[in-house]
Design a protein around this motif. Structure first.
Motif, PDB file in Angstrom:
ATOM      1  N   PHE A 194       0.819  -1.209   0.000  1.00 43.65           N
ATOM      2  CA  PHE A 194       0.000   0.000   0.000  1.00 43.65           C
ATOM      3  C   PHE A 194       0.857   1.266   0.000  1.00 43.65           C
ATOM      4  O   PHE A 194       0.562   2.224  -0.717  1.00 43.65           O
ATOM      5  N   CYS A 195       1.915   1.259   0.795  1.00 40.90           N
ATOM      6  CA  CYS A 195       2.741   2.469   0.919  1.00 40.90           C
ATOM      7  C   CYS A 195       3.526   2.793  -0.353  1.00 40.90           C
ATOM      8  O   CYS A 195       3.788   3.970  -0.626  1.00 40.90           O
ATOM      9  N   LEU A 196       3.887   1.775  -1.114  1.00 37.06           N
ATOM     10  CA  LEU A 196       4.647   2.045  -2.340  1.00 37.06           C
ATOM     11  C   LEU A 196       3.881   2.902  -3.347  1.00 37.06           C
ATOM     12  O   LEU A 196       4.416   3.912  -3.817  1.00 37.06           O
ATOM     13  N   PRO A 197       2.636   2.566  -3.716  1.00 37.58           N
ATOM     14  CA  PRO A 197       1.947   3.455  -4.658  1.00 37.58           C
ATOM     15  C   PRO A 197       1.609   4.818  -4.063  1.00 37.58           C
ATOM     16  O   PRO A 197       1.564   5.815  -4.787  1.00 37.58           O
ATOM     17  N   VAL A 198       1.400   4.868  -2.746  1.00 38.01           N
ATOM     18  CA  VAL A 198       1.168   6.170  -2.112  1.00 38.01           C
ATOM     19  C   VAL A 198       2.419   7.033  -2.252  1.00 38.01           C
ATOM     20  O   VAL A 198       2.338   8.218  -2.595  1.00 38.01           O
ATOM     21  N   ALA A 199       3.585   6.422  -2.025  1.00 40.11           N
ATOM     22  CA  ALA A 199       4.845   7.155  -2.194  1.00 40.11           C
ATOM     23  C   ALA A 199       5.062   7.537  -3.661  1.00 40.11           C
ATOM     24  O   ALA A 199       5.516   8.651  -3.955  1.00 40.11           O
ATOM     25  N   ALA A 200       4.704   6.631  -4.574  1.00 36.61           N
ATOM     26  CA  ALA A 200       4.857   6.934  -6.007  1.00 36.61           C
ATOM     27  C   ALA A 200       3.972   8.113  -6.402  1.00 36.61           C
ATOM     28  O   ALA A 200       4.388   8.980  -7.172  1.00 36.61           O
ATOM     29  N   LEU A 201       2.767   8.140  -5.865  1.00 37.79           N
ATOM     30  CA  LEU A 201       1.884   9.274  -6.146  1.00 37.79           C
ATOM     31  C   LEU A 201       2.463  10.558  -5.578  1.00 37.79           C
ATOM     32  O   LEU A 201       2.463  11.595  -6.247  1.00 37.79           O
ATOM     33  N   ALA A 202       2.971  10.485  -4.361  1.00 38.60           N
ATOM     34  CA  ALA A 202       3.536  11.687  -3.717  1.00 38.60           C
ATOM     35  C   ALA A 202       4.721  12.241  -4.510  1.00 38.60           C
ATOM     36  O   ALA A 202       4.792  13.456  -4.749  1.00 38.60           O
ATOM     37  N   VAL A 203       5.632  11.373  -4.933  1.00 42.48           N
ATOM     38  CA  VAL A 203       6.784  11.900  -5.669  1.00 42.48           C
ATOM     39  C   VAL A 203       6.394  12.353  -7.068  1.00 42.48           C
ATOM     40  O   VAL A 203       6.978  13.307  -7.595  1.00 42.48           O
ATOM     41  N   ASN A 204       5.408  11.704  -7.666  1.00 39.74           N
ATOM     42  CA  ASN A 204       4.906  12.156  -8.971  1.00 39.74           C
ATOM     43  C   ASN A 204       4.362  13.572  -8.853  1.00 39.74           C
ATOM     44  O   ASN A 204       4.709  14.448  -9.637  1.00 39.74           O
ATOM     45  N   LEU A 205       3.510  13.772  -7.872  1.00 35.03           N
ATOM     46  CA  LEU A 205       2.907  15.100  -7.702  1.00 35.03           C
ATOM     47  C   LEU A 205       3.943  16.143  -7.289  1.00 35.03           C
ATOM     48  O   LEU A 205       3.887  17.283  -7.736  1.00 35.03           O
ATOM     49  N   ALA A 206       4.900  15.745  -6.462  1.00 29.96           N
ATOM     50  CA  ALA A 206       5.928  16.690  -6.040  1.00 29.96           C
ATOM     51  C   ALA A 206       6.827  17.070  -7.209  1.00 29.96           C
ATOM     52  O   ALA A 206       7.160  18.249  -7.378  1.00 29.96           O
ATOM     53  N   TYR A 207       7.206  16.090  -8.014  1.00 31.74           N
ATOM     54  CA  TYR A 207       8.115  16.367  -9.125  1.00 31.74           C
ATOM     55  C   TYR A 207       7.428  17.183 -10.214  1.00 31.74           C
ATOM     56  O   TYR A 207       7.966  18.190 -10.676  1.00 31.74           O
ATOM     57  N   TYR A 208       6.261  16.762 -10.637  1.00 35.80           N
ATOM     58  CA  TYR A 208       5.602  17.472 -11.727  1.00 35.80           C
ATOM     59  C   TYR A 208       4.869  18.712 -11.260  1.00 35.80           C
ATOM     60  O   TYR A 208       4.597  19.605 -12.066  1.00 35.80           O
ATOM     61  N   GLY A 209       4.580  18.785  -9.980  1.00 32.97           N
ATOM     62  CA  GLY A 209       3.934  19.976  -9.456  1.00 32.97           C
ATOM     63  C   GLY A 209       4.877  21.169  -9.357  1.00 32.97           C
ATOM     64  O   GLY A 209       4.450  22.314  -9.324  1.00 32.97           O
ATOM     65  N   THR A 210       6.186  20.897  -9.313  1.00 31.31           N
ATOM     66  CA  THR A 210       7.172  21.974  -9.190  1.00 31.31           C
ATOM     67  C   THR A 210       7.718  22.417 -10.534  1.00 31.31           C
ATOM     68  O   THR A 210       8.544  23.323 -10.596  1.00 31.31           O
TER      69      THR A 210
END
Length: 118
Positions: free
Chosen positions: A101-117
């Motif tokens: 469960f934590c892996l896709p949550v982390a993948a979503l977080a880094v996706n949003l952090a990387y592309y959000g900036t």
């Protein structure tokens, strides 16, 4: 930030892709989990397909970021459903579930952090 995005996404994709393959080839672990959770074995291939699509969607996210975010969300929802299956049969051994469960949550977080900036 890109390094974190790359590592987390590749790791999440590899883990879920491996789980999908285990479902497809009929490995003993997914079968025993299905039996323990009272999930019909006939669901193994469709569930494996969802895992495989999530893994491929994460990789597609490198080219189309929204696909990666949607794939991570889909995998997160998949594993929330798995949590419900565990709790339904009163199985509280949730260590492996927490990792998945934590892996896709982390993948979503880094996706949003990387592309959000950007």
């Amino acid at each position: 930030m890109f390094a974190a995005y790359l590592v987390v996404t590749l790791l999440t994709s590899a883990v879920n892709g491996s789980a999908a393959i285990a479902n497809f080839i009929g490995h003993d672990y997914p079968k025993s989990q299905a039996d323990k959770l009272r999930v019909p074995r006939s669901w193994m291939r469709p569930l494996g397909t969802l895992l495989a699509l999530g893994a491929l969607g994460l990789l597609a996210g490198f080219a189309v970021p929204v696909l990666g975010a949607l794939a991570a969300m889909g995998l997160g929802l998949y594993f929330l459903g798995a949590l419900c299956a565990h709790l339904r049969v009163r199985d509280h051994q949730l260590g492996p579930w927490a990792v998945f469960f934590c892996l896709p949550v982390a993948a979503l977080a880094v996706n949003l952090a990387y592309y959000g900036t950007r």
